[in-house]
Write a protein that holds these residues in place. Structure first.
Motif, PDB file in Angstrom:
ATOM      1  N   GLN A  11       0.802  -1.222   0.000  1.00  0.00           N
ATOM      2  CA  GLN A  11       0.000   0.000   0.000  1.00  0.00           C
ATOM      3  C   GLN A  11       0.838   1.277   0.000  1.00  0.00           C
ATOM      4  O   GLN A  11       0.283   2.380   0.048  1.00  0.00           O
ATOM      5  N   ALA A  12       2.143   1.167  -0.078  1.00  0.00           N
ATOM      6  CA  ALA A  12       3.004   2.355  -0.024  1.00  0.00           C
ATOM      7  C   ALA A  12       2.730   3.287  -1.200  1.00  0.00           C
ATOM      8  O   ALA A  12       2.699   2.857  -2.351  1.00  0.00           O
ATOM      9  N   PRO A  13       2.534   4.571  -0.907  1.00  0.00           N
ATOM     10  CA  PRO A  13       2.349   5.527  -1.997  1.00  0.00           C
ATOM     11  C   PRO A  13       3.696   5.868  -2.640  1.00  0.00           C
ATOM     12  O   PRO A  13       4.756   5.737  -2.017  1.00  0.00           O
ATOM     13  N   LEU A  14       3.648   6.312  -3.870  1.00  0.00           N
ATOM     14  CA  LEU A  14       4.851   6.716  -4.580  1.00  0.00           C
ATOM     15  C   LEU A  14       5.628   7.758  -3.773  1.00  0.00           C
ATOM     16  O   LEU A  14       6.861   7.728  -3.726  1.00  0.00           O
ATOM     17  N   GLU A  19      10.496   9.719  -0.951  1.00  0.00           N
ATOM     18  CA  GLU A  19      11.055  10.241   0.293  1.00  0.00           C
ATOM     19  C   GLU A  19      12.226   9.389   0.777  1.00  0.00           C
ATOM     20  O   GLU A  19      13.275   9.913   1.170  1.00  0.00           O
ATOM     21  N   ALA A  20      12.055   8.066   0.759  1.00  0.00           N
ATOM     22  CA  ALA A  20      13.114   7.164   1.217  1.00  0.00           C
ATOM     23  C   ALA A  20      14.358   7.285   0.340  1.00  0.00           C
ATOM     24  O   ALA A  20      15.483   7.355   0.846  1.00  0.00           O
ATOM     25  N   VAL A  21      14.167   7.338  -0.963  1.00  0.00           N
ATOM     26  CA  VAL A  21      15.311   7.454  -1.881  1.00  0.00           C
ATOM     27  C   VAL A  21      15.957   8.829  -1.755  1.00  0.00           C
ATOM     28  O   VAL A  21      17.187   8.946  -1.778  1.00  0.00           O
ATOM     29  N   ALA A  22      15.172   9.864  -1.592  1.00  0.00           N
ATOM     30  CA  ALA A  22      15.721  11.220  -1.450  1.00  0.00           C
ATOM     31  C   ALA A  22      16.637  11.331  -0.231  1.00  0.00           C
ATOM     32  O   ALA A  22      17.604  12.094  -0.239  1.00  0.00           O
ATOM     33  N   ALA A  45       6.942   3.498 -11.406  1.00  0.00           N
ATOM     34  CA  ALA A  45       6.709   4.942 -11.457  1.00  0.00           C
ATOM     35  C   ALA A  45       7.893   5.712 -10.875  1.00  0.00           C
ATOM     36  O   ALA A  45       8.270   6.764 -11.400  1.00  0.00           O
ATOM     37  N   LEU A  46       8.480   5.196  -9.802  1.00  0.00           N
ATOM     38  CA  LEU A  46       9.637   5.852  -9.202  1.00  0.00           C
ATOM     39  C   LEU A  46      10.804   5.871 -10.183  1.00  0.00           C
ATOM     40  O   LEU A  46      11.443   6.914 -10.371  1.00  0.00           O
ATOM     41  N   ALA A  47      11.087   4.737 -10.793  1.00  0.00           N
ATOM     42  CA  ALA A  47      12.188   4.663 -11.761  1.00  0.00           C
ATOM     43  C   ALA A  47      11.960   5.641 -12.911  1.00  0.00           C
ATOM     44  O   ALA A  47      12.883   6.358 -13.328  1.00  0.00           O
ATOM     45  N   ALA A 110       7.990   2.524   3.215  1.00  0.00           N
ATOM     46  CA  ALA A 110       9.039   2.358   2.202  1.00  0.00           C
ATOM     47  C   ALA A 110      10.408   2.533   2.851  1.00  0.00           C
ATOM     48  O   ALA A 110      10.560   3.246   3.828  1.00  0.00           O
ATOM     49  N   SER A 111      11.390   1.843   2.265  1.00  0.00           N
ATOM     50  CA  SER A 111      12.762   1.969   2.739  1.00  0.00           C
ATOM     51  C   SER A 111      13.698   2.025   1.551  1.00  0.00           C
ATOM     52  O   SER A 111      13.368   1.565   0.452  1.00  0.00           O
ATOM     53  N   ALA A 112      14.873   2.581   1.774  1.00  0.00           N
ATOM     54  CA  ALA A 112      15.894   2.655   0.734  1.00  0.00           C
ATOM     55  C   ALA A 112      17.264   2.588   1.391  1.00  0.00           C
ATOM     56  O   ALA A 112      17.446   3.027   2.528  1.00  0.00           O
ATOM     57  N   ALA A 113      18.212   1.999   0.675  1.00  0.00           N
ATOM     58  CA  ALA A 113      19.601   1.908   1.134  1.00  0.00           C
ATOM     59  C   ALA A 113      20.497   2.101  -0.068  1.00  0.00           C
ATOM     60  O   ALA A 113      20.099   1.825  -1.205  1.00  0.00           O
ATOM     61  N   LEU A 114      21.708   2.558   0.164  1.00  0.00           N
ATOM     62  CA  LEU A 114      22.628   2.862  -0.943  1.00  0.00           C
ATOM     63  C   LEU A 114      23.887   2.000  -0.841  1.00  0.00           C
ATOM     64  O   LEU A 114      24.503   1.919   0.219  1.00  0.00           O
ATOM     65  N   ALA A 115      24.241   1.380  -1.965  1.00  0.00           N
ATOM     66  CA  ALA A 115      25.474   0.579  -2.034  1.00  0.00           C
ATOM     67  C   ALA A 115      26.287   1.033  -3.244  1.00  0.00           C
ATOM     68  O   ALA A 115      25.759   1.634  -4.176  1.00  0.00           O
ATOM     69  N   GLU A 116      27.565   0.704  -3.185  1.00  0.00           N
ATOM     70  CA  GLU A 116      28.476   1.046  -4.267  1.00  0.00           C
ATOM     71  C   GLU A 116      29.295  -0.182  -4.644  1.00  0.00           C
ATOM     72  O   GLU A 116      29.686  -0.967  -3.772  1.00  0.00           O
TER      73      GLU A 116
END
Length: 120
Positions: A11-14, A19-22, A45-47, A110-116
């Motif tokens: 049910q997470a909205p776009l 917000e999580a990616v920002a 939609a996010l992509a 929603a969650s987001a994490a960054l890897a390299e």
């Protein structure tokens, strides 16, 4: 290559995903999530909104990732502690390192994490 892994509830909205990616900052080359989540309209939609490729990571690749964040729900579903962290690491390939652990949207959907890493 820097990849933002994303995880989210059905049910997470776009806006929550954005917000999580920002919260990860700039310099993201791609988004990554599980195959089932990559098929969801919010992820697509996010992509599109960010102009980034969306990488669909197979479950077996997610389960092989060790993550600093531990969610019993995610562990039961994907075999790893954090979908966002595991997707980011798996997308970056061997030798990837987590730059930013899981960040949650304010509504916690929603969650987001960054890897390299060197691999696309």
């Amino acid at each position: 290559m820097r990849v933002a892994g994303i995880g989210f509830r059905a049910q997470a909205p776009l806006a929550a995903l954005r917000e999580a990616v920002a919260a990860l900052g700039d310099g993201i080359d791609a988004l990554a999530t599980s195959e089932d989540k990559a098929a969801q309209p919010q992820a697509r939609a996010l992509a599109a909104a960010l102009g980034l490729p969306l990488l669909a990571i197979p479950a077996r690749c997610l389960a092989s990732q060790s993550t600093p964040t531990r969610s019993p729900r995610v562990q039961a579903l994907y075999g790893t502690g954090s979908l966002a962290e595991a997707a980011a690491l798996a997308a970056c390939g061997t030798g990837a390192r987590l730059l930013t652990p899981r960040r949650l949207s304010c509504d916690r959907t929603a969650s987001a994490a960054l890897a390299e890493g060197a691999d696309p």
